[in-house]
Every structure is written in structure tokens, then in C-alpha cells.
Write an enzyme that holds these catalytic residues in place. Structure first.
Site, PDB file in Angstrom:
ATOM      1  N   ARG A   3      -8.424  -3.331  10.224  1.00  0.00           N
ATOM      2  CA  ARG A   3      -7.127  -3.522   9.569  1.00  0.00           C
ATOM      3  C   ARG A   3      -6.056  -3.013  10.530  1.00  0.00           C
ATOM      4  NH1 ARG A   3     -10.203  -5.774   7.046  1.00  0.00           N
ATOM      5  NH2 ARG A   3     -10.665  -5.765   4.817  1.00  0.00           N
ATOM      6  N   LYS A  51     -21.566 -11.234  10.426  1.00  0.00           N
ATOM      7  CA  LYS A  51     -21.137 -12.145   9.353  1.00  0.00           C
ATOM      8  C   LYS A  51     -20.060 -13.095   9.881  1.00  0.00           C
ATOM      9  CE  LYS A  51     -20.352  -8.193   7.569  1.00  0.00           C
ATOM     10  NZ  LYS A  51     -19.694  -7.112   6.838  1.00  0.00           N
ATOM     11  N   TYR A 104       0.825  -1.226   0.000  1.00  0.00           N
ATOM     12  CA  TYR A 104       0.000   0.000   0.000  1.00  0.00           C
ATOM     13  C   TYR A 104       0.849   1.261   0.000  1.00  0.00           C
ATOM     14  CZ  TYR A 104      -4.026  -2.890   1.221  1.00  0.00           C
ATOM     15  OH  TYR A 104      -5.019  -3.829   1.206  1.00  0.00           O
ATOM     16  N   TRP A 105       0.383   2.265  -0.717  1.00  0.00           N
ATOM     17  CA  TRP A 105       0.944   3.625  -0.644  1.00  0.00           C
ATOM     18  C   TRP A 105      -0.258   4.538  -0.412  1.00  0.00           C
ATOM     19  CZ3 TRP A 105       2.465  -0.154  -3.965  1.00  0.00           C
ATOM     20  CH2 TRP A 105       3.829  -0.441  -4.039  1.00  0.00           C
ATOM     21  N   ARG A 106      -0.612   4.708   0.842  1.00  0.00           N
ATOM     22  CA  ARG A 106      -1.841   5.473   1.113  1.00  0.00           C
ATOM     23  C   ARG A 106      -1.688   6.445   2.274  1.00  0.00           C
ATOM     24  NH1 ARG A 106      -5.952   0.874   3.489  1.00  0.00           N
ATOM     25  NH2 ARG A 106      -7.506   2.324   2.674  1.00  0.00           N
ATOM     26  N   ASN A 122     -14.716  -3.609  10.067  1.00  0.00           N
ATOM     27  CA  ASN A 122     -13.682  -3.867   9.054  1.00  0.00           C
ATOM     28  C   ASN A 122     -12.277  -3.528   9.570  1.00  0.00           C
ATOM     29  OD1 ASN A 122     -13.384  -4.983   6.560  1.00  0.00           O
ATOM     30  ND2 ASN A 122     -14.459  -3.352   5.461  1.00  0.00           N
ATOM     31  N   GLY A 144     -17.354  -9.275   2.341  1.00  0.00           N
ATOM     32  CA  GLY A 144     -18.152  -8.521   3.307  1.00  0.00           C
ATOM     33  C   GLY A 144     -18.717  -7.229   2.725  1.00  0.00           C
ATOM     34  N   ASP A 145     -17.951  -6.569   1.865  1.00  0.00           N
ATOM     35  CA  ASP A 145     -18.401  -5.281   1.306  1.00  0.00           C
ATOM     36  C   ASP A 145     -19.566  -5.482   0.330  1.00  0.00           C
ATOM     37  OD1 ASP A 145     -16.207  -4.269   2.694  1.00  0.00           O
ATOM     38  OD2 ASP A 145     -14.895  -4.612   0.969  1.00  0.00           O
ATOM     39  N   ALA A 160     -13.738  -8.369  -1.008  1.00  0.00           N
ATOM     40  CA  ALA A 160     -15.065  -7.733  -1.062  1.00  0.00           C
ATOM     41  C   ALA A 160     -16.215  -8.662  -0.690  1.00  0.00           C
ATOM     42  CB  ALA A 160     -15.330  -7.096  -2.421  1.00  0.00           C
TER      43      ALA A 160
HETATM   44  P1  ADP Z   1     -15.909 -10.028   6.145  1.00  0.00           P
HETATM   45  O1  ADP Z   1     -15.138  -9.783   4.883  1.00  0.00           O
HETATM   46  O2  ADP Z   1     -16.713  -8.848   6.593  1.00  0.00           O
HETATM   47  O3  ADP Z   1     -15.140 -10.712   7.233  1.00  0.00           O
HETATM   48  P2  ADP Z   1     -17.106 -12.631   5.702  1.00  0.00           P
HETATM   49  O4  ADP Z   1     -15.839 -13.339   5.428  1.00  0.00           O
HETATM   50  O5  ADP Z   1     -17.845 -13.004   6.920  1.00  0.00           O
HETATM   51  O6  ADP Z   1     -17.001 -11.043   5.673  1.00  0.00           O
HETATM   52  O7  ADP Z   1     -18.021 -12.849   4.440  1.00  0.00           O
HETATM   53  C1  ADP Z   1     -19.108 -11.995   4.140  1.00  0.00           C
HETATM   54  C2  ADP Z   1     -20.198 -12.806   3.499  1.00  0.00           C
HETATM   55  O8  ADP Z   1     -19.699 -13.431   2.311  1.00  0.00           O
HETATM   56  C3  ADP Z   1     -20.688 -13.936   4.379  1.00  0.00           C
HETATM   57  O9  ADP Z   1     -21.689 -13.480   5.266  1.00  0.00           O
HETATM   58  C4  ADP Z   1     -21.230 -14.900   3.352  1.00  0.00           C
HETATM   59  O10 ADP Z   1     -22.529 -14.500   2.958  1.00  0.00           O
HETATM   60  C5  ADP Z   1     -20.285 -14.705   2.168  1.00  0.00           C
HETATM   61  N1  ADP Z   1     -19.218 -15.736   2.190  1.00  0.00           N
HETATM   62  C6  ADP Z   1     -17.951 -15.593   2.652  1.00  0.00           C
HETATM   63  N2  ADP Z   1     -17.247 -16.735   2.496  1.00  0.00           N
HETATM   64  C7  ADP Z   1     -18.086 -17.622   1.929  1.00  0.00           C
HETATM   65  C8  ADP Z   1     -17.970 -18.972   1.474  1.00  0.00           C
HETATM   66  N3  ADP Z   1     -16.834 -19.670   1.607  1.00  0.00           N
HETATM   67  N4  ADP Z   1     -19.051 -19.545   0.907  1.00  0.00           N
HETATM   68  C9  ADP Z   1     -20.205 -18.879   0.752  1.00  0.00           C
HETATM   69  N5  ADP Z   1     -20.379 -17.607   1.146  1.00  0.00           N
HETATM   70  C10 ADP Z   1     -19.350 -16.971   1.721  1.00  0.00           C
END
Ligand code: ADP
Length: 318
Positions: free
Chosen positions: A178, A236, A101-103, A176, A268-269, A266
Site C-alpha cells: 500500500r 497470486k 483512513y484515520w490510522r 500486500n 488475497g487475505d 479480502a
Molecule cells: P491480492 O489481493 O493479494 O492481489 P488477487 O487479486 O491475486 O490477490 O486475488 C487473490 C485470489 O482471489 C486469487 O488467487 C484467486 O484465487 C481469487 N480471485 C481474485 N479475483 C478473481 C476472479 N475474478 N475470479 C476468480 N477468482 C479470483
């Protein structure tokens, strides 16, 4: 019609496609939330990305890319000297990816002073958020948005959140986490406590909560977050399900694990953006979670944060 403002940083991305060959695009957690929200929301819904860019070619390119996704750029401020942050995704011979990263001097870190200048009401020593008045329905920010704000500008950020909160805007927060963006976990916990205090809707991932607060599962996460007055909690946990705690119902929605995950960038996003879009269309929390999970499952079966929009639309119709 839903009006969503998302605050944070979009960056230039260089992603390796071969020896010495990089593909350039734009990315960032809030960037992905905005794109997936807009792609899935009703046509009348509006999303504004609140950030800062420079006057360089990459900055102009970002603004054009946002417009192409129909994201409103009226809250994208121009910094006189700073530029966009940048990151590089290198892939080694084993296929393992590394990020550089360069931020640290990016324009986005100065979004609050630029916003204040643009909305300053001379004479009374204060300012009004007239740039985003009347208050939007939703205001989204993440732990990354918070971490990248120049520390001296955080009071202005919290003042804005306070004003929006008082004006009836629903505050949405995804931690999120980091660690590299923070000076200490203690600093993060102090800022996150404030964010959780304001949030009407929180969208944390278990992993983040585990590292910061030692909670290991949905029950632990709910117990911990009960200490804050958060109306809706959507927690999640990758393929292990999504836990919902709201005023009228509580449940864990199971997730069908993807058999061949290509790239979890992405996950989670895209979930956050689509959950907000489906909820603003009037879907119940359970239906919105089920559909958002399908979107994330699709995204992680493709390379990169942003799927090509034509491929995305075709895949969703199937
Ligand atoms: P974050 O990036 O916020 O940690 P997660 O890893 O929990 O998010 O993933 C966000 C969403 O992506 C999950 O709630 C799920 O719906 C979907 N997801 C992530 N990994 C998987 C997977 N291996 N199979 C199916 N869905 C997934």
C-alpha cells in the site's frame, strides 16, 4: 494442532449503506486472514492476533468480535492513550467506492513496545518473547503490518522475527503493498528484502511485485524471488491462476474466473487464511491452492471482507 500468530492491525470500518447511513464493523488485512484461517482450520488449531487496541468502546468491541470468531486475544495489548484506527468506505451515486483512513495514530502502531513491556525480563537489558513462547508453528505478517509499525519500533519487530526464526517457527509473509503507508518505494524495498530473507513461505500478488520490482508475470516473479531462500512460494494473480514453487513441485494452478464479482476486498487475505488452514490440515499445496481459490471466489461474490459466518458455512458445504 497448528499454532498461528498473526501480527498487524484491525480497524473500525464504517461502510456506507445509504445516504448518511453507515454500517460499523471491524476489518483489516490480517483480521481477514485470521478469521478465514480459524473458520476453516481444524477445531484444535489456534490463531492469535498480535496487535494493540485502546480502552475505548470500539476497542472493546473489536476484542469481543475476535472472540466471537474464536480468535485468541491473549496477544492483543492495551495502549494507555491511543485508540483503534478507522476507515470509511463511501459509495457514490455510480456505485464507485472511495476509502478514507484515520490510522496514523492508531494503537496498533505501538504493538512492539507494548509487547516488550509485557515480556521484559528485568536486569539483563533484553527481553524474551515469553508472551508467545514456546514459538508458534507459524508467524504471519504482511507489508501492511510492517508499514504501520512506528518506524522506531521496527528493530524490535525484526528482533522478534529473528528469535522466532531461530526457534523453528515458520515465517509467512504477504507483501500486500500500500504505497500511501510508506515514505518511499525504496524504504519498502529495504524492509521487504528483510522479510523475504526470513520468509519460509511467501504469498505475494503479481500486482505488488510489478509495481515494486517491475516483474510482469509468474516467471519474472519466480526469477526475482529466487534470489531469496524462500522454501515455498505461492504467487497470486487474480483470475489468471496461482503459481506454486516448492521444494518438490512447481506448477501453475488455473483459476475459474468469477462471472459477477461484487467486491474484491479480502480476495488475497481470504486466500492466505484458507491456504494456511488447508495446509495445516495436511492437504498438498495443489489441493490447498484449489480449495483456497474456491474460498476467495466465494468471498468476492459478497460485499465486504468478512462474509457472514452462517452464509459462509452454508455456501462452502454446497
Ligand atoms: P491480492 O489481493 O493479494 O492481489 P488477487 O487479486 O491475486 O490477490 O486475488 C487473490 C485470489 O482471489 C486469487 O488467487 C484467486 O484465487 C481469487 N480471485 C481474485 N479475483 C478473481 C476472479 N475474478 N475470479 C476468480 N477468482 C479470483
Amino acid at each position: 494442532m497448528t499454532d498461528l500468530v498473526i501480527l498487524g492491525e484491525s480497524m473500525v470500518e464504517f461502510s456506507q449503506r445509504g445516504p448518511g447511513l453507515f454500517q460499523q464493523s471491524f476489518a483489516g488485512d490480517v483480521h481477514s486472514v485470521a478469521v478465514y484461517f480459524k473458520r476453516l482450520a481444524s477445531p484444535g488449531d489456534r490463531v492469535r492476533l498480535m496487535t494493540a487496541v485502546g480502552h475505548d468502546a470500539a476497542s472493546l468491541g473489536l476484542v469481543a468480535a475476535l472472540k466471537q470468531e474464536s480468535i485468541d486475544t491473549s496477544l492483543v495489548f492495551r495502549h494507555p492513550t491511543r485508540q483503534l484506527g478507522l476507515y470509511m468506505v463511501n459509495t457514490d451515486s455510480e456505485g464507485e467506492r472511495g476509502f478514507s483512513y484515520w490510522r496514523s495514530d492508531s494503537a496498533a502502531r505501538e504493538v512492539m513496545p507494548l509487547f516488550r513491556e509485557s515480556t521484559h525480563v528485568a536486569g539483563d537489558g533484553g527481553y524474551l518473547p515469553c508472551g508467545i513462547a514456546p514459538g508458534p508453528d507459524l508467524f504471519f505478517f504482511s507489508g501492511i503490518s510492517l508499514a504501520v509499525l512506528s518506524p522506531g519500533t521496527r528493530p524490535a519487530f525484526w528482533e522478534l522475527v529473528e528469535q522466532l526464526h531461530s526457534a523453528g517457527t515458520r515465517i509467512v509473509f504477504d507483501p500486500n503493498y500500500r504505497p500511501k503507508l510508506w515514505t518511499s518505494a525504496k524504504e519498502t524495498r529495504t524492509e521487504y528484502a528483510r522479510a523475504f530473507e526470513y520468509a519460509h513461505l511467501a504469498l505475494p500478488g503479481i500486482e505488488d511485485l510489478e509495481v515494486l520490482y517491475g516483474v510482469k508475470d509468474f516467471r519474472g516473479a519466480c526469477d526475482f524471488l529466487q534470489g531469496f531462500d524462500i522454501e515455498e512460494l505461492v504467487i497470486k494473480d487474480g483470475p489468471n491462476g496461482v503459481c506454486y514453487r516448492g521444494p518438490f513441485e512447481r506448477f501453475v494452478e488455473p483459476i475459474t474466473p468469477v462471472e459477477r464479482v461484487v467486491d474484491t476486498t479480502a480476495a488475497g487475505d481470504s486466500f492466505n487464511g484458507s491456504y494456511l488452514a488447508y495446509r495445516s490440515q495436511g492437504l498438498s499445496p495443489r489441493a490447498a491452492i484449489a480449495r483456497a481459490a474456491k474460498v476467495s471466489a466465494l468471498v468476492i461474490q459478497h460485499q465486504g471482507a468478512l462474509m457472514d459466518s452462517a452464509v459462509f458455512n452454508r455456501a462452502l458445504v454446497k
